[in-house]
Structures are given as structure tokens and as C-alpha cells.
Motif scaffolding. Structure first.
Motif, mmCIF file in Angstrom:
data_model
loop_
_atom_site.group_PDB
_atom_site.id
_atom_site.type_symbol
_atom_site.label_atom_id
_atom_site.label_comp_id
_atom_site.label_asym_id
_atom_site.label_seq_id
_atom_site.Cartn_x
_atom_site.Cartn_y
_atom_site.Cartn_z
ATOM 1 N N GLY A 45 -55.490 9.459 -59.784
ATOM 2 C CA GLY A 45 -54.923 9.760 -58.466
ATOM 3 C C GLY A 45 -54.362 8.574 -57.729
ATOM 4 N N THR A 72 -50.572 8.444 -57.114
ATOM 5 C CA THR A 72 -49.904 9.395 -56.218
ATOM 6 C C THR A 72 -49.591 8.731 -54.885
ATOM 7 N N LYS A 119 -51.702 8.282 -52.427
ATOM 8 C CA LYS A 119 -52.367 8.949 -51.294
ATOM 9 C C LYS A 119 -53.591 8.201 -50.779
ATOM 10 N N GLY A 179 -45.902 9.678 -57.773
ATOM 11 C CA GLY A 179 -46.601 10.318 -58.889
ATOM 12 C C GLY A 179 -45.655 10.730 -59.993
ATOM 13 N N ALA A 190 -55.067 18.637 -62.261
ATOM 14 C CA ALA A 190 -54.596 19.304 -61.050
ATOM 15 C C ALA A 190 -55.629 20.334 -60.623
ATOM 16 N N LYS A 191 -55.832 20.426 -59.309
ATOM 17 C CA LYS A 191 -56.771 21.412 -58.772
ATOM 18 C C LYS A 191 -56.086 22.418 -57.852
ATOM 19 N N SER A 192 -54.766 22.280 -57.688
ATOM 20 C CA SER A 192 -54.045 23.186 -56.797
ATOM 21 C C SER A 192 -52.634 23.412 -57.323
ATOM 22 N N ARG A 238 -49.976 23.146 -55.634
ATOM 23 C CA ARG A 238 -49.120 22.081 -55.094
ATOM 24 C C ARG A 238 -49.114 20.876 -56.026
ATOM 25 N N GLN A 239 -50.288 20.485 -56.516
ATOM 26 C CA GLN A 239 -50.357 19.358 -57.439
ATOM 27 C C GLN A 239 -49.618 19.670 -58.733
ATOM 28 N N GLN A 278 -45.916 19.304 -58.167
ATOM 29 C CA GLN A 278 -45.548 17.893 -58.113
ATOM 30 C C GLN A 278 -45.450 17.315 -59.518
ATOM 31 N N ASN A 279 -46.435 17.604 -60.362
ATOM 32 C CA ASN A 279 -46.427 17.094 -61.733
ATOM 33 C C ASN A 279 -45.231 17.633 -62.522
#
Length: 309
Positions: free
Chosen positions: A209, A212, A214, A256, A276-278, A280-281, A284-285
Motif C-alpha cells: 500500500g 498508493t 495514501k 499506484g 484489494a478489499k473494495s 474502488r481499489q 484503480q488497479n
């Protein structure tokens, strides 16, 4: 989504896969199972066909969640799992010292995944214990002969161990950590895989992470999050590099996505498997699978920020 041939196997995999460690729920902070299944489903909708898990992720929970994804579309998914760490003391003493034990672990994974074959099966033990290496290689041969596995490999960052596993051209795939911030695989491992036609699956392409962008120096990790064990000086030094890497962000490319494109730019790499847990992630990937990838000038800039050591 671009697809690539996985080494000596006949498997075509999406160049961005789905790493299912985080959704196991035991190492990356809180997760929601429904959200995890939605994330995998969204990845599949976007063209991801390569999903990687392991028996030890959540002590089987990740594999059980992946079984929900593959239901009704098993033949459209390249499924990868790993065995060898479940119940292991992670000490030099052998635990999986016989092919029978390896095959038992494999069969347990089949039950959790609710399938009768695995496309890619990895040894998840990354250090060399002679009895375990021999046991996995013997088991691999039987599992292939029985039609239960299409490709086999090892998950390790140790070059000598990789060569021992491949002593008789025995493996098809390597899973290795590689990122802008960890380029050690470029020295020996990736050139060797190119020469041996071993497919390379990259774990940790976002450096847990970090890439990314963040996190800040004020970020802390608690609970069961593996990142709470990071050395703070190392962490802050990486953040300084990331600030410089942000110069390469574009309106249509996040940091990312840049990090994923970096690993995909190496000719030895087949697929990167960010977690990824969502949804949205996942989205993005997915956005990293575009052409062109990185320019010569961008790669040279990255080399200035974090050269191979």
C-alpha cells in the motif's frame, strides 16, 4: 485487460490479477466478506481472470471466499493457490516432509475452493529444507499426472532456493516480491526466469500500500495489520522517495497505477497481483492495464529515485 502467457504453461492470465491475502481477514485490518466478494466480482467484470490465494490466508477463509467467485464460471478463471505454511512453525525443521502431506494440503484447498482442479499450485515455503523441497516436487509431479494441476511453482525471494526448486526444469511459475521500492529481484531472479521461461507472478507490487501514496509520517497501523511491524525510520525514508515519485503522476494515472506499470514493464513479468478489499481499489488497479506503459525517460527517473541495489 491485457493477457500474457504464463511461462512454460499454456495458461493465459490477465496482466493485473487479484491477490486475495487481505480478504482472509487476519493480516490487513478489518474486512467485510460481502465487500470482498463484490471486489472480486468487479475485478472479473473488468477482465481480471487470474485470482491468487493460499490455504494460510485467514486459515482457509480466503479460499472459501474465492470459491464464491468461481461458482458457475470455473473454466473462465485461472485459479492459483499455495500450500506449505498452514500449521508450519516457520523454523528449519520439516513439517511437509512427505508428498502425502503436500497432497493432503492440496486436497484440503480443493474442498475449501469447491473445485476439482487448481490451475497453478505453489509451494508457499520460501526457505530451503531438503525434505520439504523434495516432497513438493514429487507431489507436483503426481498432481500434474493426475490432471489436478496445470502449472506448479514456488513463492520465494531467495535465488538459490528458486534454482534448487527448478533443478530439473521442474517448475513453471515463480511468485516473487517486486516493486519500485524493492528491486532486488532484478539482479538475478528475473533474468534467470527469462532464461528458463519461468512465468513470474509479482506479489507486493504496491509495497503493501505504500505506493498508493495514501500514507503519511503520522500514519499508524494497529490490530492485526502486518504493517505495524515496519521500522519507522525505513517507513519515513520510503515516504521521502514516494514524494519524488509523485512527479510522475498524471491526470489519467495515479501513483499506484504507475507502480503497477513499472513491474509490468519488466520483460520477465507475467502478472502483478495487488491485493484489494473494495471495488474502488479494484478499479484503480485495473486502470494500470493500458498502453503505452512507462517511457524510457520515466524508467530512468525511477532509477534515480530508487536504483537497483
Amino acid at each position: 485487460m491485457e493477457q500474457r502467457l504464463l511461462g512454460k504453461s499454456e495458461l493465459m492470465v490477465s496482466e493485473i490479477g487479484f491477490g486475495a491475502w487481505a480478504i482472509g481477514g487476519d493480516a490487513w485490518g478489518p474486512v467485510d466478506d460481502e465487500q470482498s466478494i463484490n471486489a472480486m466480482s468487479r475485478a472479473y467484470e473488468l477482465g481480471v481472470n487470474f485470482f491468487d490465494t493460499a490455504d494460510v490466508y485467514g486459515t482457509g477463509h480466503s479460499e472459501k471466499l474465492v470459491s464464491e467467485l468461481i461458482k458457475g464460471k470455473r473454466d473462465q478463471i485461472v485459479l492459483s493457490t499455495k500450500g506449505g505454511l498452514m500449521g508450519h512453525s516457520r523454523k528449519p525443521e520439516p513439517i511437509y516432509e512427505s508428498p502425502k502431506k503436500v497432497i493432503k494440503a492440496f486436497e484440503d484447498s480443493l474442498k475449501r475452493l469447491k473445485t476439482d482442479y487448481i490451475d497453478v499450485y505453489f509451494c508457499h515455503i520460501w526457505w530451503h529444507v531438503e525434505q520439504e523441497t523434495e516432497a513438493f516436487l514429487t507431489a507436483f509431479e503426481k498432481l500434474k499426472d493426475d490432471g489436478k494441476v496445470k502449472a506448479v511453482g514456488v513463492s520465494t525471494d531467495n535465488f538459490e532456493y528458486l534454482k534448487e526448486f527448478n533443478c530439473n526444469k521442474s517448475i513453471d511459475v515463480l511468485q516473487v516480491e517486486y516493486s519500485i521500492l524493492n528491486r532486488s529481484a532484478e539482479k538475478e531472479i528475473l533474468p534467470y526466469c527469462l532464461e528458463e521461461n519461468i512465468g513470474v507472478v509479482v506479489r507486493g507490487p504496491l509495497q503493501k500500500g505504500l505506493l498508493t501514496g495514501k500514507f503519511t509520517k503520522e500514519t499508524t497501523f494497529t490490530g492485526n495489520d502486518v504493517r505495524q511491524h515496519w521500522d519507522r525510520k525505513w517507513f519515513e525514508h520510503q515516504l521521502e522517495k514516494i514524494e519524488k515519485l509523485k512527479e510522475l503522476e498524471r491526470e489519467n494515472r495515479t501513483l499506484g497505477q504507475l507502480a503497477l506499470q513499472f513491474v509490468l514493464s519488466h520483460p520477465a513479468v507475467t502478472s502483478a497481483i495487488p491485493g484489494a478489499k473494495s471495488t474502488r481499489q479494484v478499479e484503480q488497479n485495473f486502470g494500470a492495464s493500458v498502453r503505452p506503459l512507462l517511457s524510457k525517460e520515466e524508467l530512468e527517473y525511477i532509477n534515480l529515485i530508487n536504483p537497483v541495489k
